[in-house]
Enzyme design. Sequence first.
Site, mmCIF file in Angstrom:
data_model
loop_
_atom_site.group_PDB
_atom_site.id
_atom_site.type_symbol
_atom_site.label_atom_id
_atom_site.label_comp_id
_atom_site.label_asym_id
_atom_site.label_seq_id
_atom_site.Cartn_x
_atom_site.Cartn_y
_atom_site.Cartn_z
ATOM 1 C CE1 TYR A 115 -3.095 -2.923 0.163
ATOM 2 C CE2 TYR A 115 -3.649 -2.340 2.410
ATOM 3 C CZ TYR A 115 -3.835 -3.139 1.302
ATOM 4 O OH TYR A 115 -4.772 -4.148 1.348
ATOM 5 N N PRO A 264 -15.667 -4.414 1.370
ATOM 6 C CG PRO A 264 -15.826 -3.623 3.558
ATOM 7 C CD PRO A 264 -14.822 -3.908 2.479
ATOM 8 C CG LEU A 265 -18.983 -0.402 2.397
ATOM 9 C CD1 LEU A 265 -18.869 0.992 3.000
ATOM 10 C CD2 LEU A 265 -20.371 -0.960 2.628
ATOM 11 N N GLY A 268 -16.832 1.417 -2.912
ATOM 12 C CA GLY A 268 -17.600 2.633 -2.694
ATOM 13 C C GLY A 268 -18.982 2.602 -3.291
ATOM 14 C CG PHE A 269 -21.849 0.295 -6.579
ATOM 15 C CD1 PHE A 269 -21.761 0.951 -7.804
ATOM 16 C CD2 PHE A 269 -23.043 -0.336 -6.260
ATOM 17 C CE1 PHE A 269 -22.835 0.979 -8.679
ATOM 18 C CE2 PHE A 269 -24.120 -0.318 -7.120
ATOM 19 C CZ PHE A 269 -24.022 0.340 -8.344
#
Length: 394
Positions: A115, A264-265, A268-269
Amino acid sequence: MENEKMNSENASNAQGEGVNRRDFLSRSALAGAGLALSPLSWAAAKNETSSAALQKPKAMNRRRLGSLEVSALGLGGLSVVGFYTGDVREQRQVNRLYREAFDNGVTLFDTAEVYGPLINERQVGEAVAPFRKEVVIATKFGFDVDPETGERRGLDSRPKTIRRAVEGSLKRLKTDYVDLLYQHRVDPNVPIEDVAGTVKELMQEGKVLHWGLSEPGLNTIRRAHAVQPLAAIQNEYSPWTRDPETGVLPLCEELNIGFVPWCPLGYGFFADAINENTRFSEGDFRAILPRTTPENIPQNLEMLYYIEEWGLHKNATASQITLAWLLAQKPWIVPIPGTSKSVHLRENLKADSVKFSAAELKAFNDGLSKIEIAGAKNAKPVMEAMGVEAPPKG
């Protein structure tokens, strides 16, 4: 990639004339949602609606990843390194965000050598330094990363590379041990027994406390676990990526291994960061994500609208419903949504107060299964590194 969820700040651009669905709670109805809740779910949601979902959590519930105790929700690090949009966040901003997360009960902070590369571990190390012994730091190895330049040169889980990566991570994280160390991706050229054996040695030396794998093949999980018990598997899992339910989750339950959903999202959707008018900036990974291309977004918004409709009746946002749904699947699932903004951090953490009854969970899942998703779950290079089986030990 881990969370590789981003909140609404990550829509690299342009909601244009489209409606920002984050304020859907202020409306009396959802125009054009096109999907209705079943009578059962309407009644159940009405009876269970509580303003608690929108209150600041006083203390977060705890869960176990194997024998490792962590908060029910963790915090992923990609947002603050500017992976999707914007620049690397200033350290003082990162410090404030992580302090707020800790003050609200978060004890699991997820990062990785790649990262940045190398940048996010430094950010996390400084941010959690004041409360280091009270939290769990998870990081990852598995690539050949130049320790000076950060150049990434492909997968590499040879023992000497693992050791070099861990030594670098310890320095950047300003610590003498890693609480949870993952193999970021399975190396098709290195037997998993060699990887597990190296990690076992690092654990015996006190440099690693627990370990896990990300996106491994099922047989590789069994082989690794036989050498050194795994604490967690970290795979992509969200309402539109549910394949873990038929493969890795049953295996985790059998072997008492925790599960950490990255993304998990849905990039961002499901945080309401993307609509029909969204156009991503150059370099934003989501520009090549099949499910967020201009031709596929309209179809996939049906799932977002469905989740928002549930939110209307549980007094919660789409992010909160999505994270609460993941938490409801198993008591040993710990999502790690990432964000760089305090408002979105607070929104996400309130998901721990949103509950699904067994009847609601069934109704929700039944509704999800009826929605057709357009596009492959991820970009081809990412998918090619998922579910890989390590070579046999010679």
